[in-house]
Design a protein around this motif. Structure first.
Motif, PDB file in Angstrom:
ATOM      1  N   CYS A 147       0.806  -1.213   0.000  1.00 51.68           N
ATOM      2  CA  CYS A 147       0.000   0.000   0.000  1.00 51.68           C
ATOM      3  C   CYS A 147       0.845   1.271   0.000  1.00 51.68           C
ATOM      4  O   CYS A 147       0.381   2.321  -0.436  1.00 51.68           O
ATOM      5  CB  CYS A 147      -0.953  -0.002   1.207  1.00 51.68           C
ATOM      6  N   GLN A 148       2.076   1.199   0.503  1.00 53.85           N
ATOM      7  CA  GLN A 148       2.935   2.382   0.560  1.00 53.85           C
ATOM      8  C   GLN A 148       3.732   2.594  -0.730  1.00 53.85           C
ATOM      9  O   GLN A 148       4.538   3.510  -0.833  1.00 53.85           O
ATOM     10  CB  GLN A 148       3.919   2.279   1.739  1.00 53.85           C
ATOM     11  N   LEU A 149       3.482   1.772  -1.721  1.00 56.52           N
ATOM     12  CA  LEU A 149       4.235   1.848  -2.962  1.00 56.52           C
ATOM     13  C   LEU A 149       3.979   3.193  -3.646  1.00 56.52           C
ATOM     14  O   LEU A 149       2.830   3.578  -3.896  1.00 56.52           O
ATOM     15  CB  LEU A 149       3.820   0.700  -3.890  1.00 56.52           C
ATOM     16  N   ALA A 150       5.060   3.915  -3.949  1.00 63.82           N
ATOM     17  CA  ALA A 150       4.930   5.227  -4.579  1.00 63.82           C
ATOM     18  C   ALA A 150       4.277   5.133  -5.957  1.00 63.82           C
ATOM     19  O   ALA A 150       3.592   6.065  -6.402  1.00 63.82           O
ATOM     20  CB  ALA A 150       6.295   5.884  -4.691  1.00 63.82           C
ATOM     21  N   ASN A 152       1.768   3.506  -6.838  1.00 70.80           N
ATOM     22  CA  ASN A 152       0.307   3.375  -6.806  1.00 70.80           C
ATOM     23  C   ASN A 152      -0.374   4.630  -7.331  1.00 70.80           C
ATOM     24  O   ASN A 152      -1.283   4.567  -8.163  1.00 70.80           O
ATOM     25  CB  ASN A 152      -0.172   3.078  -5.388  1.00 70.80           C
ATOM     26  N   GLY A 153       0.051   5.772  -6.818  1.00 74.94           N
ATOM     27  CA  GLY A 153      -0.549   7.035  -7.258  1.00 74.94           C
ATOM     28  C   GLY A 153      -0.275   7.318  -8.717  1.00 74.94           C
ATOM     29  O   GLY A 153      -1.158   7.795  -9.451  1.00 74.94           O
ATOM     30  N   GLN A 154       0.945   7.025  -9.167  1.00 79.29           N
ATOM     31  CA  GLN A 154       1.283   7.238 -10.576  1.00 79.29           C
ATOM     32  C   GLN A 154       0.444   6.340 -11.480  1.00 79.29           C
ATOM     33  O   GLN A 154      -0.035   6.759 -12.538  1.00 79.29           O
ATOM     34  CB  GLN A 154       2.770   6.956 -10.781  1.00 79.29           C
ATOM     35  N   PHE A 155       0.261   5.087 -11.035  1.00 84.88           N
ATOM     36  CA  PHE A 155      -0.558   4.150 -11.799  1.00 84.88           C
ATOM     37  C   PHE A 155      -1.992   4.657 -11.917  1.00 84.88           C
ATOM     38  O   PHE A 155      -2.599   4.597 -13.001  1.00 84.88           O
ATOM     39  CB  PHE A 155      -0.544   2.773 -11.123  1.00 84.88           C
ATOM     40  N   GLU A 248       0.080 -12.260 -22.618  1.00 87.10           N
ATOM     41  CA  GLU A 248       0.985 -11.250 -23.167  1.00 87.10           C
ATOM     42  C   GLU A 248       2.107 -10.855 -22.216  1.00 87.10           C
ATOM     43  O   GLU A 248       3.007 -10.108 -22.608  1.00 87.10           O
ATOM     44  CB  GLU A 248       0.186 -10.008 -23.576  1.00 87.10           C
ATOM     45  N   PHE A 249       2.070 -11.318 -20.967  1.00 85.71           N
ATOM     46  CA  PHE A 249       3.117 -10.964 -20.006  1.00 85.71           C
ATOM     47  C   PHE A 249       3.824 -12.235 -19.535  1.00 85.71           C
ATOM     48  O   PHE A 249       3.185 -13.178 -19.068  1.00 85.71           O
ATOM     49  CB  PHE A 249       2.526 -10.239 -18.790  1.00 85.71           C
ATOM     50  N   GLN A 250       5.136 -12.254 -19.673  1.00 85.02           N
ATOM     51  CA  GLN A 250       5.900 -13.376 -19.123  1.00 85.02           C
ATOM     52  C   GLN A 250       6.042 -13.233 -17.615  1.00 85.02           C
ATOM     53  O   GLN A 250       6.050 -14.226 -16.886  1.00 85.02           O
ATOM     54  CB  GLN A 250       7.284 -13.438 -19.786  1.00 85.02           C
ATOM     55  N   THR A 251       6.144 -11.975 -17.167  1.00 87.36           N
ATOM     56  CA  THR A 251       6.205 -11.691 -15.736  1.00 87.36           C
ATOM     57  C   THR A 251       5.020 -10.806 -15.359  1.00 87.36           C
ATOM     58  O   THR A 251       4.767  -9.799 -16.031  1.00 87.36           O
ATOM     59  CB  THR A 251       7.519 -10.957 -15.379  1.00 87.36           C
ATOM     60  N   VAL A 252       4.295 -11.172 -14.329  1.00 84.85           N
ATOM     61  CA  VAL A 252       3.117 -10.396 -13.911  1.00 84.85           C
ATOM     62  C   VAL A 252       3.568  -9.022 -13.431  1.00 84.85           C
ATOM     63  O   VAL A 252       4.481  -8.918 -12.588  1.00 84.85           O
ATOM     64  CB  VAL A 252       2.350 -11.127 -12.793  1.00 84.85           C
ATOM     65  N   PRO A 253       2.971  -7.926 -13.922  1.00 81.39           N
ATOM     66  CA  PRO A 253       3.355  -6.578 -13.482  1.00 81.39           C
ATOM     67  C   PRO A 253       3.131  -6.385 -11.984  1.00 81.39           C
ATOM     68  O   PRO A 253       2.298  -7.067 -11.373  1.00 81.39           O
ATOM     69  CB  PRO A 253       2.423  -5.672 -14.285  1.00 81.39           C
ATOM     70  N   THR A 254       3.888  -5.467 -11.411  1.00 78.68           N
ATOM     71  CA  THR A 254       3.758  -5.184  -9.971  1.00 78.68           C
ATOM     72  C   THR A 254       2.329  -4.783  -9.626  1.00 78.68           C
ATOM     73  O   THR A 254       1.787  -5.191  -8.597  1.00 78.68           O
ATOM     74  CB  THR A 254       4.729  -4.051  -9.563  1.00 78.68           C
ATOM     75  N   ILE A 255       1.709  -3.979 -10.471  1.00 76.35           N
ATOM     76  CA  ILE A 255       0.306  -3.594 -10.286  1.00 76.35           C
ATOM     77  C   ILE A 255      -0.485  -4.169 -11.459  1.00 76.35           C
ATOM     78  O   ILE A 255      -0.194  -3.876 -12.619  1.00 76.35           O
ATOM     79  CB  ILE A 255       0.149  -2.058 -10.244  1.00 76.35           C
ATOM     80  N   HIS A 256      -1.460  -4.996 -11.157  1.00 68.03           N
ATOM     81  CA  HIS A 256      -2.203  -5.639 -12.226  1.00 68.03           C
ATOM     82  C   HIS A 256      -3.673  -5.827 -11.853  1.00 68.03           C
ATOM     83  O   HIS A 256      -4.046  -5.846 -10.669  1.00 68.03           O
ATOM     84  CB  HIS A 256      -1.580  -6.991 -12.602  1.00 68.03           C
TER      85      HIS A 256
END
Length: 320
Positions: A147-150, A152-155, A248-256
């Motif tokens: 939840c404290q991930l910076a 998050n707001g940019q996303f 389409e993603f080999q690695t799951v994005p941090t925010i998905h």
């Protein structure tokens, strides 16, 4: 609907004309409620009840009185037939109110040929209405690392830009957007963090007035069609996220996107001077009906408010 957009409430077996809806009276005390979409023509109002319409009427004369208490004969905005049928044309809020007709006719005694003149009165309460303006509240969730991930707001800001871009050509945009991060205990997965995103899809983005100028009489129909298309596009966009994550993603994005988290709630609003009342207007409960005298609606709410000091005597007031 036939008859130019009116929504009549008539007695069982109300007459149906070949071209337009015909509404028969119930008598002066009972009255008939008729709902007419703004800028359209009312259905024909008939100056007699169903039973009288099926009998011979001798020397009939008709006197129609409008909401202002004056004779309607000769008015430019009415179509008054010699058979006593009345149509109000290009209906506006100010035309709402009681329309009364007095029918005078003669009864002739078969044996004595004695003539008696009879009088019967009929009342119609005619209300202007608009279709409700539609909007949609969207709810969607995204998994995030914490939840404290910076990011998050940019996303969230980037998500708003993407969604607005998808629907911008429809003169729709998103408003009242927000997100909150919550910790979610999910069976067999432990404690996860998710962004709960909410926004409203609104049909009044800059430029919407130009669309209404092209079709002034059915502006709500156009904006409602556009916002429904916007809702469908947004739903399709989020549904594609599930496919993209799997293929389409080999690695799951941090925010998905959280699969199947997309949901929509329908929201109605009315233009100023109009509101909903499913008790007073049961047969037009979904309509935005013109506010009665003594009430007003200053904004896009769905309720006509009561004036504390009733000074308003007209229909469709936007203030006291």
């Amino acid at each position: 609907m036939a008859g130019g957009g009116g929504r009549p409430r008539s007695p069982p077996g109300g007459l149906l004309g070949a071209v337009a809806v015909v509404v028969t009276g119930l008598g002066a005390l009972a009255g008939v409620s008729v709902y007419v979409k703004v800028f359209t023509n009312s259905p024909f109002l008939v100056c007699m009840d169903l039973a009288r319409s099926q009998e011979d009427v001798i020397d009939p004369k008709y006197l129609w009185i409008g909401p202002d208490g004056k004779n309607l004969e000769g008015r430019m905005y009415v179509n008054l037939a010699e058979t006593g049928k009345l149509m109000v044309m290009g209906f506006k809020e100010s035309m709402s109110g009681a329309y009364t007709c007095t029918l005078s006719h003669k009864i002739i005694e078969t044996t004595t040929q004695e003539e008696r003149e009879m009088f019967e009165a009929y009342k119609f309460m005619v209300y202007a209405y608009r279709e409700a303006d539609h909007a949609y509240r969207v709810f969607v969730r995204f998994a995030t690392k914490e939840c404290q991930l910076a990011a998050n707001g940019q996303f969230f800001e980037e998500l708003k830009k993407i969604v607005n871009n998808i629907i911008s050509d429809l003169t729709c945009h998103i408003v009242e957007s927000s997100y909150k991060c919550h910790s979610v205990k999910i069976p067999k997965q432990g404690l996860l963090h998710e962004l709960f995103v909410s926004f409203q899809v609104n049909p009044f983005a800059p430029g919407w007035e130009e669309v209404c100028h092209q079709v002034p009489y059915d502006c709500e129909d156009v904006t409602n069609t556009r916002v429904q298309e916007a809702r469908d596009r947004i739903g399709e966009f989020f549904n594609k996220q599930t496919y993209a994550l799997k293929h389409e993603f080999q690695t799951v994005p941090t925010i998905h996107y959280v699969d199947n988290s997309f949901s929509v709630t329908h929201i109605d609003s009315c233009r100023p001077g109009f509101g909903k009342n499913d008790l007073t207007h049961k047969t037009c409960a979904s309509c935005c009906v013109v506010c009665d005298p003594g009430t007003y609606s200053p904004n896009n709410g769905v309720t006509c408010q009561i004036c504390t000091r009733p000074r308003v005597k007209e229909y469709g007031a936007r203030s006291c």
